[in-house]
Scaffold this motif. Structure first.
Motif, PDB file in Angstrom:
ATOM      1  N   HIS B 455      -6.167  13.884  11.950  1.00  0.00           N
ATOM      2  CA  HIS B 455      -4.755  13.656  11.600  1.00  0.00           C
ATOM      3  C   HIS B 455      -4.486  12.232  11.144  1.00  0.00           C
ATOM      4  CE1 HIS B 455      -2.988  17.424  12.328  1.00  0.00           C
ATOM      5  NE2 HIS B 455      -3.463  17.523  13.569  1.00  0.00           N
ATOM      6  N   TRP B 456      -5.024  11.283  11.940  1.00  0.00           N
ATOM      7  CA  TRP B 456      -4.661   9.896  11.663  1.00  0.00           C
ATOM      8  C   TRP B 456      -5.306   9.357  10.401  1.00  0.00           C
ATOM      9  CZ3 TRP B 456      -0.801   7.001  13.053  1.00  0.00           C
ATOM     10  CH2 TRP B 456      -0.062   7.398  14.179  1.00  0.00           C
ATOM     11  N   MET B 457      -6.314  10.048   9.918  1.00  0.00           N
ATOM     12  CA  MET B 457      -6.908   9.621   8.660  1.00  0.00           C
ATOM     13  C   MET B 457      -5.971   9.985   7.514  1.00  0.00           C
ATOM     14  SD  MET B 457     -10.786  10.349   7.585  1.00  0.00           S
ATOM     15  CE  MET B 457     -11.586   9.596   6.189  1.00  0.00           C
ATOM     16  N   ARG B 458      -5.120  11.018   7.744  1.00  0.00           N
ATOM     17  CA  ARG B 458      -4.235  11.476   6.687  1.00  0.00           C
ATOM     18  C   ARG B 458      -2.876  10.777   6.737  1.00  0.00           C
ATOM     19  NH1 ARG B 458      -4.225  17.322   7.562  1.00  0.00           N
ATOM     20  NH2 ARG B 458      -2.128  16.931   8.333  1.00  0.00           N
ATOM     21  N   ARG B 459      -2.499  10.288   7.928  1.00  0.00           N
ATOM     22  CA  ARG B 459      -1.178   9.673   8.078  1.00  0.00           C
ATOM     23  C   ARG B 459      -0.877   8.596   7.034  1.00  0.00           C
ATOM     24  NH1 ARG B 459      -0.280  13.483  10.458  1.00  0.00           N
ATOM     25  NH2 ARG B 459       0.032  13.804  12.696  1.00  0.00           N
ATOM     26  N   PRO B 460      -1.799   7.655   6.797  1.00  0.00           N
ATOM     27  CA  PRO B 460      -1.485   6.617   5.807  1.00  0.00           C
ATOM     28  C   PRO B 460      -1.136   7.214   4.449  1.00  0.00           C
ATOM     29  CG  PRO B 460      -3.458   6.040   7.012  1.00  0.00           C
ATOM     30  CD  PRO B 460      -3.108   7.438   7.424  1.00  0.00           C
ATOM     31  N   ILE B 461      -1.862   8.274   4.052  1.00  0.00           N
ATOM     32  CA  ILE B 461      -1.575   8.888   2.749  1.00  0.00           C
ATOM     33  C   ILE B 461      -0.199   9.525   2.775  1.00  0.00           C
ATOM     34  CG2 ILE B 461      -2.450  10.462   1.005  1.00  0.00           C
ATOM     35  CD1 ILE B 461      -5.112  10.363   2.284  1.00  0.00           C
ATOM     36  N   GLU B 462       0.096  10.209   3.870  1.00  0.00           N
ATOM     37  CA  GLU B 462       1.412  10.856   3.967  1.00  0.00           C
ATOM     38  C   GLU B 462       2.515   9.838   3.770  1.00  0.00           C
ATOM     39  OE1 GLU B 462       1.303  12.708   7.761  1.00  0.00           O
ATOM     40  OE2 GLU B 462      -0.133  14.235   7.134  1.00  0.00           O
ATOM     41  N   LEU B 463       2.384   8.701   4.477  1.00  0.00           N
ATOM     42  CA  LEU B 463       3.415   7.677   4.383  1.00  0.00           C
ATOM     43  C   LEU B 463       3.576   7.189   2.944  1.00  0.00           C
ATOM     44  CD1 LEU B 463       5.378   6.060   6.103  1.00  0.00           C
ATOM     45  CD2 LEU B 463       3.653   4.276   6.228  1.00  0.00           C
ATOM     46  N   LEU B 464       2.441   6.901   2.309  1.00  0.00           N
ATOM     47  CA  LEU B 464       2.505   6.374   0.937  1.00  0.00           C
ATOM     48  C   LEU B 464       3.103   7.393  -0.012  1.00  0.00           C
ATOM     49  CD1 LEU B 464      -0.936   4.545   0.781  1.00  0.00           C
ATOM     50  CD2 LEU B 464       1.309   3.490   0.661  1.00  0.00           C
ATOM     51  N   VAL B 465       2.749   8.658   0.179  1.00  0.00           N
ATOM     52  CA  VAL B 465       3.266   9.686  -0.724  1.00  0.00           C
ATOM     53  C   VAL B 465       4.770   9.872  -0.515  1.00  0.00           C
ATOM     54  CG1 VAL B 465       3.198  12.163  -1.207  1.00  0.00           C
ATOM     55  CG2 VAL B 465       1.087  10.859  -1.076  1.00  0.00           C
TER      56      VAL B 465
END
Lengths: 112, 969
Positions: B455-465
């Motif tokens: 999950h936490w590997m994807r969080r940064p991308i989610e935020l940026l998107v």
């Protein structure tokens, strides 16, 4: 007085230069030592030559600067003497180690 | 008001964090990530807190003086534009740190990774807030270096090493140009302060040196931002771990180039030269980058070329020279950072979970990772400029600006076409990225079974998107204020009014967008089958690789030319080099003295002192004799050399230099002993074999002789005429006058050494210590030549004699040798120690001092070695010279530092007289402590060197015996 010292510097420097152009490492050691005598005397003489005027103050009153020779070149030369001993030692060790490694005392590490 | 000291904190904090990170255990993944995350978060918090201070053109400045006399100071300066970058650096930095925690494998040494990443963050922060041109150049170089280290993080990998080296060579060269450009700019303006420079735009643009300055600064900016023709390092830098690519090579470091162009936009932009150079580079890069990106098979390669293209777009915007275009450029920097960082992270996830980045092998991943796929699709949409995403807005602004007429030229005319074509290319590669990777048939034969990442590997991308979408939908509300601050900071009064709305009605830019979208989709449809299987790289251009040209150039310059230059101009033989050196020195001396005949004093033999003459008659004989004998009679040469030394020692006494005489005499003794110890290891030389028999050798000797005579004559003439010229007022008078009143000593030479020029003396004793340790280290692995390894023949003869005599043991003669003198020498020890103490104590007022006393003390030890032999002394006395050296150095430094306690600068001395019963007043100056340090160090250094050489005979004998015994058994 100046003439003698100048001639002395010249002879020391000339002998030194001759030796550092020679092919054997020991000649270089001696040559550099002679050159350092010449250079030390030369720097010293830049404060001009005075007899009986060492830069050791007499008494603690006001100082008459004309009564003493220039102390600065002397301070420079004093450390230079000690450092030149150190460089001579370093160089000597380098040449004996190089001789052990290469088997020759030629400055290029090989005869020729 | 936000405190300006916090600005320094923003720069220093990441460096401190980096140091801490380097000290943690190499595999402490969680601790490292927490540390780096907190540093980034702290930086982000500081940045956000600073926002009120920089809105509406506010500037925060913090200055630490460095070398104010030459205009150098550590000035940190935060304005709205720098603030935007700080936000990117710390914000994306934080996301990258989180992402990297999951990306890096447990086998990677993460301590190094996080340490370098944090250090890079600090360098980048420093770069954007630097308020001094030179400081800016320094941080610029630091980013290049940390980028190099991070690209080469997996240094076991050849492509990582090559990519790192190429990036460093190109950006480093650019950095050097930038430094020169900065110096020129500073010279034009007359100040290195950024505020002064920004205010002097008109003066700079009309200055004669404008063009060279512009070229140099552009060389720095274009290399860093990977603009054509320097673009090829960036795709090769993709060998770095993906978090590094996301952070350095898309969001921050490569933006440094366009940052610089924007920073100096008010100063340099607006001229035809600017438009032609920057516009040409930008448009070429935009087209080439977008076109090349279509044909990449590596996901990261595609993104790298896309980054090049987008940076080209920003450069093109900046080239226009209109305020509105500059505002659009700043906006696109932000947008590009958000969508490109998220795309890199998505590419990293695909690589991580599927095991490959090759688009020929990837396909149909949507079902395996639907969330990641959706995120990547949105980000790609932003990259392609799809409406309602942030990329669309700045792209529209770009299209609108390209239509404006800025400078009437061909380049300006083609700008809209270039923009539309590049827009179409962008659509092609964005669609290709999504279509190839996530759609199509199920993947076959992947190295790993693909699935969603942690999950936490994807969080940064989610935020940026999410940011991409919010900015795309409601730009004015979300980003308007921040962008305003940045635009006003750069453009000041020129700041344009621009509209950040999504819908501008049907106009030409919108039409261009639609054309680009349609053409792009059509092109992809036509090309997709070809792209599925083609080689990497675009057709025709595939062969023309910047990388290969670069490597060939490098080989030519740094290998072939260097070899040729060495063969042509240089030699590896010492003698010719010495000859050239002597000749050049002579020539330079003669040139300086040429034509000085009129002003020289008259030559006269008046006042010739006969005794001094006789002394130097002997001295000259000794010097010449030493020169003559040095080849075949080393001992004789040594003795003669000492004779010359003695003559100069007596001259020192004669000519009012008692300190020099004492020191020279003592040093003469140790030098002689030293060389005597070394003689044993030199080869025997047979006088019969004369090498000087042939003609060439004789010529060489004659030439050397002429050189030596000329050198001696030259020095003598120089010395003579200088001595006859009256002494101009010298700084020596200053020392004489103040020696007692301020230094508390009457021996001026000693006071100069330990007080006035104590710092120089400290340097000198440090040299002495280093030399002594070097001698020691060199001799630790000493291997003598074969013929010196045996005992000297005198000693062998003595041993044989002992062997034959019935009443003698082997070694007796050696033991009896110099029996009477050696008793004297042993008894001399306390006397010499006393002399040393005497020389030391009187040094401040009378001739003597630490140097002389130290050498005297060393002679005391030395005599014991001479009298009793190494073994005998070391059974009775442990000298530990390294400790003497260490103690001396520490004492000297401590004395210097001690003056800090009293609020004085380093090495300020203090003195007074202390009454000691029966002895009277004794000068107790802090300089005496310093002199004690000198003394101790000199003792240690001299003894260490002599003992190290003396020990070799022992070592060799022990080894010989060991091998003898080994042979017998």
């Amino acid at each position: 007085m100046e003439l003698v010292i100048a001639a002395a510097i010249g002879v020391l420097a000339g002998s030194g230069v001759w030796l550092i152009l020679r092919p054997r490492t020991y000649q270089l050691v001696i040559g550099l030592a002679l050159l350092s005598y010449a250079v030390n005397l030369f720097i010293f003489s830049m404060g001009r030559l005075r007899v009986n005027a060492p830069p050791v103050l007499e008494g603690s009153g006001a100082v008459d600067v004309t009564a003493y020779t220039d102390p600065l070149p002397q301070a420079l030369v004093l450390t230079a003497i000690v450092i030149s001993f150190a460089t001579t030692a370093l160089f000597l060790v380098v040449i004996i180690v190089a001789r052990g490694l290469t088997g020759t005392d030629h400055v290029d590490g090989k005869e020729g | 008001m936000w405190h300006s000291g916090l600005l320094a904190m923003m720069v220093v904090l990441p460096f401190v964090g980096g140091l801490l990170a380097a000290l943690l255990s190499p595999n402490a993944r969680n601790a490292e990530a927490w540390l780096a995350g907190s540093v980034a978060l702290g930086g982000l918090a500081l940045t956000i807190m600073a926002f009120p201070a920089v809105t509406g053109g506010g500037v925060v400045k913090h200055t630490i003086e460095w070398a104010p006399a030459i205009g150098l100071s550590i000035t940190l300066r935060l304005d709205g534009f720098a603030w935007l970058f700080c936000l990117l650096i710390t914000g994306i930095g934080l996301l990258v740190v989180i992402y990297a925690r999951y990306y890096m494998s447990p086998k990677d040494p993460v301590a190094r990774f996080y340490a370098l990443l944090l250090a890079f963050m600090g360098a980048m922060q420093g770069l954007v807030v630097a308020g001094n041109l030179i400081l800016l150049a320094i941080f610029w170089e630091m980013t290049s270096i940390f980028s190099f280290l991070l690209i080469g993080y997996w240094h076991h990998n050849q492509s990582a090493r090559d990519g790192a080296r190429m990036a460093l060579t190109i950006t480093g060269t650019g950095g050097l140009c930038l430094l020169v450009g900065m110096v020129l700019l500073g010279q034009i303006v007359g100040s290195y302060d950024l505020d002064d420079v920004l205010a002097a735009g008109d003066a700079v643009r009309t200055h004669d040196l404008y063009l060279p300055t512009l070229l140099l600064i552009l060389a720095g900016a274009l290399t860093k931002s990977a603009q054509f023709p320097f673009h090829f390092w960036l795709p090769n830098a993709m060998a770095a771990p993906t978090p590094v690519s996301a952070y350095l090579h898309s969001a921050t470091m490569v933006k440094a180039g366009v940052f610089l162009l924007t920073r100096f936009w008010p100063v340099l932009a607006g001229t035809p030269e600017w438009f032609t150079l920057v516009g040409l580079a930008g448009m070429t890069t935009l087209l080439l980058g977008s076109y090349f990106a279509i044909f990449q098979q590596d996901l990261k390669g595609l993104l790298a070329y896309s980054t090049i293209g987008h940076l080209g777009l920003i450069t093109t915007l900046l080239s226009f020279g209109s305020p509105l275009a500059a505002a659009a450029a700043i906006f696109h920097m932000l947008n590009h950072a958000t969508f490109k960082a998220s795309l890199f992270m998505a590419a990293g996830i695909i690589d991580h979970e599927a095991g490959t980045r090759d688009m020929r092998r990837l396909s149909g991943l949507f079902s395996a990772m639907p969330f990641t796929a959706t995120l990547a699709m949105v980000a790609s949409g932003a990259m392609a400029g799809v409406p309602l995403l942030n990329g669309f807005l700045s792209k529209e602004m770009f299209f609108a600006e390209s239509l404006e007429v800025h400078q009437r030229s061909l380049l300006d005319g083609v700008a809209p076409y270039v923009a539309t074509i590049a827009g179409a290319f962008t659509v092609v590669y964005s669609v290709r990225f999504i279509h190839t990777v996530f759609f199509g048939p199920k993947p076959v034969d992947l190295p790993r079974e693909p699935h969603e990442p942690p999950h936490w590997m994807r969080r940064p991308i989610e935020l940026l998107v999410i940011i991409c979408v919010i900015v795309g939908v409601a730009p004015g509300w979300s980003v308007g204020r921040f962008l305003d601050a940045g635009v006003i900071a750069v453009l000041g009064e020129q700041a344009p009014s621009y509209s950040l709305s999504v819908w501008h009605g049907f106009n030409l830019p919108l039409l261009m967008s639609i054309v680009a979208l349609a053409v792009g989709l059509g092109m992809y449809a036509a090309l997709s089958r070809y792209l599925q299987n083609c080689e990497e790289g675009p057709p025709y251009f595939r062969r023309l690789k910047g990388q290969r040209i670069f490597e060939r150039l490098l080989v030519t310059v740094s290998w072939q030319w260097a070899r040729a230059a060495e063969a042509l101009l240089s030699t590896r033989r010492l003698q010719p080099q010495m000859r050239i050196l002597a000749a050049i020195t002579l020539f330079a001396g003669a040139w300086a003295m040429w034509g000085a005949g009129d002003v020289l004093p008259r030559f006269s033999v008046h006042g010739l002192d006969p005794v001094l003459g006789i002394l130097w008659g002997i001295g000259a004989f000794c010097a010449l004799g030493a020169a003559y004998k040095a080849k075949f009679h080393r001992l004789a040469a040594l003795i003669l050399m000492s004779g010359a030394g003695l003559a100069s020692c007596i001259s020192f006494v004669w000519l009012s230099a008692p300190d020099l005489a004492v020191t020279q005499l003592l040093v003469e003794i140790v030098t002689t002993v030293l060389i005597l110890l070394g003689l044993r290891w030199l080869p025997k030389r047979d006088e019969e074999i004369l090498s000087g028999s042939n003609l060439a050798a004789r010529l060489r000797r004659n030439r050397d002789f002429a050189l030596a005579v000329a050198a001696g004559l030259g020095v003598a003439v120089l010395a003579y005429f200088t001595m006859l010229t009256p002494l101009p007022p010298s700084v020596g008078d200053f020392y004489l006058e103040r020696s007692y009143s301020e230094g508390g000593g009457t021996n001026v030479v000693n006071v100069i050494l330990v007080d006035f020029r104590g710092f120089d003396t400290m340097g000198e004793i440090l040299v002495l210590a280093i030399v002594a340790l070097t001698v020691f280290a060199l001799l630790r692995r000493f291997r003598p030549a074969e013929d010196s390894a045996d005992l000297p023949y005198q000693q062998r003869e003595q041993d044989e004699f002992d062997d034959v005599q019935r009443d003698r043991e082997v070694g007796d003669t050696l033991k009896d040798y110099l029996m009477v003198p050696s008793i004297f020498m042993r008894w001399m020890f306390p006397v010499i120690v006393l002399i040393a103490a005497y020389l030391f104590l009187r040094g401040h007022d009378q001739p003597g001092g630490g140097f002389a006393a130290g050498v005297a003390m060393a002679i005391g030890f030395l005599l014991q070695y001479l009298a009793g032999g190494t073994r005998w002394v070391e059974e009775r006395l442990r000298i530990l010279p390294v400790r003497w050296i260490g103690f001396g150095l520490m004492l000297a430094v401590a004395t210097g530092v001690g003056s800090f306690l009293f609020g004085y600068p380093f090495l300020t001395s203090y003195f007074q007289y202390t009454e000691i019963p029966f002895i009277g007043p004794v000068p107790t100056a802090s300089a005496l402590l310093f002199d004690l340090g000198v003394f101790s160090l000199v003792v240690g250094a001299v003894v260490l060197m002599l003992i190290a050489i003396a020990h070799q005979s022992l070592r060799i004998r022990t080894r010989a015996r060991a091998s003898d015994e080994g042979g017998r058994t």
